[in-house]
Design an enzyme around this catalytic site. Sequence first.
Site, PDB file in Angstrom:
ATOM      1  N   TYR A 125       0.831  -1.206   0.000  1.00 28.93           N
ATOM      2  CA  TYR A 125       0.000   0.000   0.000  1.00 28.93           C
ATOM      3  C   TYR A 125       0.868   1.260   0.000  1.00 28.93           C
ATOM      4  O   TYR A 125       0.594   2.226  -0.718  1.00 28.93           O
ATOM      5  CB  TYR A 125      -0.954   0.009   1.197  1.00 28.93           C
ATOM      6  CG  TYR A 125      -1.730   1.311   1.281  1.00 28.93           C
ATOM      7  CD1 TYR A 125      -2.539   1.739   0.231  1.00 28.93           C
ATOM      8  CD2 TYR A 125      -1.608   2.138   2.395  1.00 28.93           C
ATOM      9  CE1 TYR A 125      -3.220   2.946   0.287  1.00 28.93           C
ATOM     10  CE2 TYR A 125      -2.286   3.344   2.465  1.00 28.93           C
ATOM     11  CZ  TYR A 125      -3.092   3.752   1.409  1.00 28.93           C
ATOM     12  OH  TYR A 125      -3.754   4.942   1.469  1.00 28.93           O
ATOM     13  N   ARG A 151       1.475   6.384  -7.085  1.00 28.48           N
ATOM     14  CA  ARG A 151       0.330   7.211  -7.490  1.00 28.48           C
ATOM     15  C   ARG A 151       0.748   8.667  -7.648  1.00 28.48           C
ATOM     16  O   ARG A 151       0.412   9.323  -8.643  1.00 28.48           O
ATOM     17  CB  ARG A 151      -0.792   7.073  -6.459  1.00 28.48           C
ATOM     18  CG  ARG A 151      -1.957   8.015  -6.649  1.00 28.48           C
ATOM     19  CD  ARG A 151      -3.154   7.638  -5.794  1.00 28.48           C
ATOM     20  NE  ARG A 151      -2.869   7.516  -4.358  1.00 28.48           N
ATOM     21  CZ  ARG A 151      -3.773   7.143  -3.459  1.00 28.48           C
ATOM     22  NH1 ARG A 151      -5.002   6.843  -3.818  1.00 28.48           N
ATOM     23  NH2 ARG A 151      -3.441   7.058  -2.175  1.00 28.48           N
ATOM     24  N   TYR A 191      -1.477  12.813   6.836  1.00 29.09           N
ATOM     25  CA  TYR A 191      -1.109  11.763   7.795  1.00 29.09           C
ATOM     26  C   TYR A 191       0.364  11.905   8.170  1.00 29.09           C
ATOM     27  O   TYR A 191       1.202  12.215   7.322  1.00 29.09           O
ATOM     28  CB  TYR A 191      -1.296  10.369   7.169  1.00 29.09           C
ATOM     29  CG  TYR A 191      -2.691   9.783   7.241  1.00 29.09           C
ATOM     30  CD1 TYR A 191      -3.704  10.358   7.986  1.00 29.09           C
ATOM     31  CD2 TYR A 191      -2.976   8.602   6.560  1.00 29.09           C
ATOM     32  CE1 TYR A 191      -4.968   9.788   8.033  1.00 29.09           C
ATOM     33  CE2 TYR A 191      -4.234   8.020   6.604  1.00 29.09           C
ATOM     34  CZ  TYR A 191      -5.238   8.618   7.339  1.00 29.09           C
ATOM     35  OH  TYR A 191      -6.475   8.050   7.385  1.00 29.09           O
ATOM     36  N   ARG A 201     -11.618  13.031   1.682  1.00 30.93           N
ATOM     37  CA  ARG A 201     -12.548  12.123   2.365  1.00 30.93           C
ATOM     38  C   ARG A 201     -13.884  11.986   1.641  1.00 30.93           C
ATOM     39  O   ARG A 201     -14.577  10.984   1.781  1.00 30.93           O
ATOM     40  CB  ARG A 201     -12.787  12.611   3.794  1.00 30.93           C
ATOM     41  CG  ARG A 201     -11.557  12.609   4.670  1.00 30.93           C
ATOM     42  CD  ARG A 201     -11.024  11.210   4.893  1.00 30.93           C
ATOM     43  NE  ARG A 201      -9.888  11.220   5.817  1.00 30.93           N
ATOM     44  CZ  ARG A 201      -9.184  10.125   6.124  1.00 30.93           C
ATOM     45  NH1 ARG A 201      -9.482   8.945   5.570  1.00 30.93           N
ATOM     46  NH2 ARG A 201      -8.181  10.198   6.956  1.00 30.93           N
ATOM     47  N   GLU A 246     -14.350  -1.454   6.050  1.00 34.16           N
ATOM     48  CA  GLU A 246     -14.282  -0.126   5.434  1.00 34.16           C
ATOM     49  C   GLU A 246     -15.524   0.021   4.560  1.00 34.16           C
ATOM     50  O   GLU A 246     -15.955  -0.953   3.937  1.00 34.16           O
ATOM     51  CB  GLU A 246     -13.007  -0.010   4.592  1.00 34.16           C
ATOM     52  CG  GLU A 246     -12.838   1.328   3.888  1.00 34.16           C
ATOM     53  CD  GLU A 246     -11.511   1.420   3.127  1.00 34.16           C
ATOM     54  OE1 GLU A 246     -10.440   1.193   3.734  1.00 34.16           O
ATOM     55  OE2 GLU A 246     -11.551   1.703   1.923  1.00 34.16           O
TER      56      GLU A 246
HETATM   57  C1  3EB Z   1      -7.779   5.516   5.519  1.00 33.10           C
HETATM   58  O1  3EB Z   1      -8.748   6.180   5.880  1.00 33.10           O
HETATM   59  C2  3EB Z   1      -8.084   4.133   4.961  1.00 33.10           C
HETATM   60  O2  3EB Z   1      -5.174   5.572  -0.526  1.00 33.10           O
HETATM   61  O3  3EB Z   1      -6.791   6.063  -1.907  1.00 33.10           O
HETATM   62  C3  3EB Z   1      -9.206   4.800   2.268  1.00 33.10           C
HETATM   63  C4  3EB Z   1      -9.620   5.405   1.078  1.00 33.10           C
HETATM   64  C5  3EB Z   1      -7.885   4.481   2.442  1.00 33.10           C
HETATM   65  C6  3EB Z   1      -8.691   5.682   0.066  1.00 33.10           C
HETATM   66  C7  3EB Z   1      -6.372   5.674  -0.801  1.00 33.10           C
HETATM   67  C8  3EB Z   1      -6.962   4.763   1.429  1.00 33.10           C
HETATM   68  C9  3EB Z   1      -7.357   5.360   0.247  1.00 33.10           C
HETATM   69  O4  3EB Z   1      -6.623   5.922   5.599  1.00 33.10           O
HETATM   70  C10 3EB Z   1      -7.389   3.813   3.692  1.00 33.10           C
END
Ligand code: 3EB
Length: 340
Positions: free
Chosen positions: A155, A162, A214, A227, A334
């Site tokens: 990941y 990306r 993050y 989000r 999720e």
């Molecule tokens: C998170 O909230 C969970 O890398 O495109 C959720 C939605 C998550 C999209 C992405 C990753 C992605 O961090 C992981």
Amino acid sequence: MSSTIRSVAASQVISPSVGPALFRAFYAPAAERDAALADPHTLAVFGFSTDAATCDDPRWLRVPLAEQGPAQIEIWQGSSPVQHGVSDGVRWSANDTVLFGAIEIDEVDGDIESAAADAYALMSSFLTSCGFPHLLRTWNYLDAVTEGDGDQERYRRFCVGRVRGLRALDEAALPAATCIGRFDGVRRLQVYWLAAREPGLPLENPRQVSAFRYPRQYGPQSPSFSRALLPPAATGLPLLQSGTAAIVGHVSQHTGALLEQLDETLVNLQSLVDAARVQRPALPAQLGAASLLKVYVRRAEDMPAIAARMAELSGAPAFVVLHAEVCRAELLVEIEGLHG
Ligand code: 3EB
């Protein structure tokens, strides 16, 4: 989503718009695939379940994730006829206001970073030339998403690739997204997306740290997504909610507790609806009757309990439960959504 598809409580039909819905998305039995593809208004059809059939139509996407219950397909339809085709490795369809695109790239020697860089570079150049330059929403499916230690985790490599591939990274214009693992052992990255002629409005969740902020502990490249995203009104698209889990701040909650994680996730999804309604008050207020949810569950044995709890939710949202690997090892569930 159109109120012709599912009955919507009268109190939730507060949009003043009349006439046919510009866009609708719904789940249907897998047997309806060919009829859906025969409809010129169909932008895309997704087949979940590991035995979904293949087909050459560029609007058909097979996402092999085992499904709880009978096999479902997801259908997206607009109100104007679509054109579709395949150009330079991009499968696409478009109507007057929305473009759907899909890229599938085999990893070379398990190099997910390069596959992601190639996929996003291809997407970026396609977007600049197709007349729909504004990315609204992406979905990313890859095998074994949490395999590998530390910064070698697949990941984390995906996140690096990306960003390498994206022509421009504007943190104020990030699409909503899902990144989820398949369990099929096939090292092929699947990326599909929605784009529009005008930009959408990215939204963040007040309960969560933005993923693009993050801290370093989650990897060398923070995940590039918003989000949720409110699409331009002209598209008729609903609120696009990213893959959402039991994360508060940036920290995973309720480790090991399945239903508590589910409840926290639903609180996060409602929080996104609340944030969207500040911008677009006509959106239905509650996650529920106007929601189409995709529930990804890490452990196959948890799927019945998740499906049972989902079926009890007020407003009876439409949902499918899929066996998939969430991006953090401690997260068991999720959910992504379309709402409105
Ligand atoms: C998170 O909230 C969970 O890398 O495109 C959720 C939605 C998550 C999209 C992405 C990753 C992605 O961090 C992981």
